[in-house]
Design a protein around this motif. Structure first.
Motif, mmCIF file in Angstrom:
data_model
loop_
_atom_site.group_PDB
_atom_site.id
_atom_site.type_symbol
_atom_site.label_atom_id
_atom_site.label_comp_id
_atom_site.label_asym_id
_atom_site.label_seq_id
_atom_site.Cartn_x
_atom_site.Cartn_y
_atom_site.Cartn_z
ATOM 1 N N ALA A 53 0.818 -1.215 0.000
ATOM 2 C CA ALA A 53 0.000 0.000 0.000
ATOM 3 C C ALA A 53 0.851 1.264 0.000
ATOM 4 O O ALA A 53 0.326 2.365 -0.129
ATOM 5 N N GLY A 54 2.164 1.101 0.169
ATOM 6 C CA GLY A 54 3.058 2.250 0.166
ATOM 7 C C GLY A 54 3.021 3.037 1.461
ATOM 8 O O GLY A 54 3.267 4.242 1.468
ATOM 9 N N ILE A 55 2.706 2.348 2.564
ATOM 10 C CA ILE A 55 2.639 3.006 3.864
ATOM 11 C C ILE A 55 3.943 2.758 4.616
ATOM 12 O O ILE A 55 4.343 1.624 4.810
ATOM 13 N N SER A 56 4.590 3.827 5.014
ATOM 14 C CA SER A 56 5.833 3.741 5.764
ATOM 15 C C SER A 56 5.553 3.979 7.236
ATOM 16 O O SER A 56 5.014 5.022 7.615
ATOM 17 N N LEU A 57 5.902 3.009 8.075
ATOM 18 C CA LEU A 57 5.675 3.173 9.512
ATOM 19 C C LEU A 57 6.476 4.342 10.071
ATOM 20 O O LEU A 57 6.026 5.029 10.983
ATOM 21 N N GLU A 58 7.641 4.589 9.496
ATOM 22 C CA GLU A 58 8.453 5.711 9.959
ATOM 23 C C GLU A 58 7.721 7.035 9.708
ATOM 24 O O GLU A 58 7.709 7.917 10.569
ATOM 25 N N LYS A 59 7.082 7.168 8.549
ATOM 26 C CA LYS A 59 6.348 8.394 8.244
ATOM 27 C C LYS A 59 5.129 8.536 9.141
ATOM 28 O O LYS A 59 4.784 9.628 9.557
ATOM 29 N N VAL A 60 4.466 7.432 9.446
ATOM 30 C CA VAL A 60 3.309 7.469 10.337
ATOM 31 C C VAL A 60 3.741 7.919 11.724
ATOM 32 O O VAL A 60 3.101 8.769 12.345
ATOM 33 N N GLU A 61 4.847 7.367 12.219
ATOM 34 C CA GLU A 61 5.341 7.742 13.542
ATOM 35 C C GLU A 61 5.746 9.210 13.580
ATOM 36 O O GLU A 61 5.494 9.908 14.562
ATOM 37 N N GLU A 62 6.369 9.699 12.501
ATOM 38 C CA GLU A 62 6.748 11.113 12.440
ATOM 39 C C GLU A 62 5.510 12.011 12.479
ATOM 40 O O GLU A 62 5.498 13.024 13.179
ATOM 41 N N ALA A 63 4.474 11.629 11.755
ATOM 42 C CA ALA A 63 3.255 12.419 11.728
ATOM 43 C C ALA A 63 2.582 12.424 13.098
ATOM 44 O O ALA A 63 2.041 13.459 13.529
#
Length: 67
Positions: A53-63
């Protein structure tokens, strides 16, 4: 848990723990998510689904840190 993503379609399983046994039931993702929210249990996704799905856990955590 969200178990797969194929041809832009998500698939899910409802996981039940019954008398020390784990049972998985195929379900529509919307039904599985609605049930999980109602009974207040965690919602999981397979790592492969997140990657597809192109979801990065790192980007989610940053957000989440920004909020």
């Amino acid at each position: 848990k969200i178990s797969d993503l194929m041809n832009y379609t998500f698939y899910a399983k409802i996981v039940l723990n019954v008398e020390e046994e784990q049972i998985e039931i195929d379900a529509r993702p919307s039904d599985a998510l609605a049930l999980a929210v109602r009974v207040e249990v965690p919602i999981y996704a397979e790592e492969s689904v997140l990657e597809k799905a192109g979801i990065s856990l790192e980007k989610v955590e940053e957000a989440e840190k920004k909020n």
